[in-house]
Design an enzyme around this catalytic site. Structure first.
Site: not given
Length: 678
Positions: A555, A568
């Site tokens: 990400s 996350y």
């Protein structure tokens, strides 16, 4: 409008081809003769419709027929230069074609055109080939069929065989067909119904005779220690051996595999005569063109350990290659095509089953089906007599036939990822599904893994079905589930080449709101899950010795610090560094490890749909429905990032143009300056 004779032919062919007892996949050919109006002269013209080269009877359509003018085709008899030059006649068929389109005429076209019957079937049934390959096949033919079926000694398919069968029919008006020594059967009739009935009578009569008169143990008594292992045990052993076996079968060129453990194979390998019979090889040309002249057989009992079996398989692979090279050298002539590789296409493991290989899953599966046909043939021949296939010189003449080589050269160029086997986690939707679809479109076989089995199977069916994609359940946070997923991949396709760590989830919470359970959940799925998947897959990649790719869908958040995202982003940073660590470690085995850093992939995303989207929208003060547009506007390129954009990056990283790149992270975020890699 389809000519009535052609329509009858297609229907008959589909019926015959739908039943494997009648013929194998793409085996045999059928024909019909009839009249049409010549569009040039306006006069009736006699035509021959015959299944074209490479087609399959069970799925035959009008486009799969070659259409020839019968007068011109039969006139070729007057210019036939003799058996030494009979191959030239195949090119001459092109000058007999009627109209445009249609399939290329096959080598068996002469048989259909020259035989004086309106409808002709040439088939490869196990029962018929069993008689054709029996040592006393000629006598058995007379005993079983009387004068209704005539024996034809072995002759390579071609123009001369067509002349021979035409003469036999003329000389034996009472006959309905013939047994072609070492090969198969041919039958005929005045109508389509009569030809089909005659074909089925020959097939069923042979099968009934074998069933009634076969000895009790055609493959000999049971071999102690060679009986089939219990199902769970044999499939676990098959999964453990599969990477080694695929590597053996892929030394010359990469192959896709198929595993079969049905009773026909297991019973054969449990019997004392299987080493002798396997060494004799197959006989029907359709068989050995797909299986090679003989298989590689592990000469250890079922009780042998995985480690013992692997060591012996590697020794046998060396011997097999030397033996095949000797076969080529003994039979090749100066004008023979170059050797096409010395690796086995069929590998038999007692107590476990059969591994078959090909350029794609369908080819690998069909190769296994053909060797199963060969086992059935051997059982029938040994039950009545002695199995006596055509000799190796004849096999070589067909395997390295100039016409067969020309057919291979006409094959379309393979897609970039052909022969590669991809395992994509979290692939039932969003980025994972888009990635699985792209990899399959580029030629890969794909294992769609997801926590939700039904969704994984639905995605696989959408992508292309079991010869292209399968769906499996996988909780990547559990080691046993991950191993089961990898085992399913190697049993389905032979191994693994390309792993995409995509499974993920997210909870958008501030530091003080994030619980220990929140932290553990996200790290278990993404950081730990990626580790477990990479570890299990790496064992396969290393054992195959074929290199490979591992790709992490990380990400932009692995390098970008944003609010309310501690668990996350931290786990994404963990994944990003796994890329670097594994790139350094696995490079020695030819395995590349790279990553993709997306940002804000809202469309089709399970993560965003599960509450993450609403939370991120609240953080940024926008409507959830506008979140994709919001993310786009904050980028340099002002473009929304879609699942397909990530899939494109995955393909580039594992495709042929990035063969020298490892340890790289590719941003796919439409340009987020704060996430630029430094």
């Amino acid at each position: 409008m389809t000519n009535p004779a052609a329509a009858e032919l297609i229907a008959r062919s589909n019926r015959l081809g739908a039943d494997p007892k009648n013929t194998n996949y793409a085996g045999g050919n059928t024909s019909a003769k009839g009249t049409e109006t010549d569009p040039v002269t306006g006069e009736p013209v006699e035509l021959l419709w015959v299944k074209g080269s490479g087609g399959d009877l069970g799925t035959l359509k009008e486009s799969g027929l070659a259409v020839l003018r019968l007068d011109r085709m039969r006139a070729l008899v007057d210019v036939y230069p003799g058996i030494e030059r009979e191959d030239e006649m195949v090119a001459a068929f092109d000058y007999c074609l009627h109209g445009k389109g249609g399939a290329a005429p096959s080598i068996d076209t002469a048989m259909h055109g020259l035989v004086d019957a309106a409808h002709v079937d040439h088939l490869h049934p196990d029962s018929g080939i069993a008689i054709a390959t029996a040592k006393d096949g000629e006598q058995l033919t007379a005993t079983i069929f009387g004068d209704r079926v005539v024996w034809v000694p072995w002759r390579r398919p071609g123009f001369q065989l067509g002349l021979d069968i035409a003469a036999i029919k003329e000389q034996n008006p009472q006959a309905i067909g013939c047994i072609l020594g070492g090969h198969g059967i041919t039958a005929w009739g005045d109508t389509s119904e009569e030809a089909e009935a005659n074909s089925l009578w020959i097939i069923d009569t042979a099968a009934a005779y074998i069933a009634e008169h076969s000895k009790a143990e055609p493959f000999g008594p049971a071999l102690e220690g060679y009986a089939a292992l219990p199902e769970a045990e044999r499939r676990a052993k098959a999964a453990a051996l599969a990477p080694t076996i695929r590597g053996i079968a892929s030394q010359d060129r990469p192959m896709v595999g198929h595993f079969a453990d049905h009773d026909v194979v297991l019973d054969f390998l449990a019997s004392s005569e299987h080493p002798r019979l396997a060494e004799l090889g197959t006989s029907c040309p359709d068989h050995f063109l797909r299986t090679k002249v003989k298989p590689m057989v592990l000469d250890l009992p079922a009780s042998a350990s995985v480690e013992e079996s692997i060591a012996r398989l590697k020794e046998l692979a060396v011997s097999y290659r030397e033996d095949y090279q000797g076969y080529y050298d003994r039979n090749a002539t100066p004008d023979s095509p170059a050797i096409r590789g010395a690796d086995p296409l069929i590998v038999l493991v007692p107590g476990v089953g059969m591994f078959s290989f090909g350029k794609d899953k369908q080819t690998a599966r069909v190769a296994g089906e053909f060797y199963t046909n060969a086992i059935n043939v051997m059982r029938g021949a040994e039950g009545l007599s002695t199995y006596a296939p055509i000799d190796e010189a004849e096999k070589f003449r067909i395997e390295y036939w100039a016409l067969e080589e020309a057919k291979l050269q006409r094959m379309p160029k393979p897609k970039p990822l052909a022969t590669r086997i991809a395992l994509v986690t979290g692939a039932a939707g969003g980025i994972g599904k888009a990635t699985a679809k792209r990899l399959a479109a580029e030629g890969a076989c794909v294992v769609v893994a997801d926590l939700d089995l039904e969704k994984a199977q639905a995605a696989a069916a959408e992508i292309g079905g079991p010869d292209v994609a399968i769906g499996v359940a996988a909780d990547v946070s559990k080691e046993d589930a991950v191993q089961a997923m990898v085992d399913a991949a190697v049993l389905a396709f032979g191994g693994v080449d390309l792993v995409v760590n995509n499974a993920g989830l997210s909870l958008s919470k501030s530091l003080l709101e994030t619980t220990e359970a929140d932290w553990d959940l996200q790290h278990n799925v993404m950081a730990k899950g990626s580790f477990l998947v990479s570890k299990a897959a790496a064992k396969v990649l290393i054992e195959q010795e074929m290199g490979g790719d591992i790709i992490y869908i990380s990400s932009k958040n692995s390098v970008f610090a944003g609010p309310n995202n501690i668990a996350y982003s931290a786990t994404k940073a963990d994944q990003a560094h796994q890329v670097r660590l594994l790139a350094a470690e696995l490079g020695a085995h030819g395995v590349k490890v790279n990553g993709v850093n997306p940002d804000g992939v809202v469309a089709g995303s399970g993560i965003f749909a599960s509450g993450w989207g609403a939370n991120r929208a609240a953080v940024y003060g926008v409507e959830e429905k506008d979140l994709g547009k919001f993310y786009a506007q904050r980028t340099i390129l002002k473009r929304e990032v879609l699942p397909e954009n990530i899939a494109n990056a995955v393909f580039v990283l594992c495709g042929p143009d990035m063969s020298h790149t490892t340890g790289l992270h590719v941003p796919v975020d439409a340009g987020v300056a704060a996430a630029f890699l430094r």
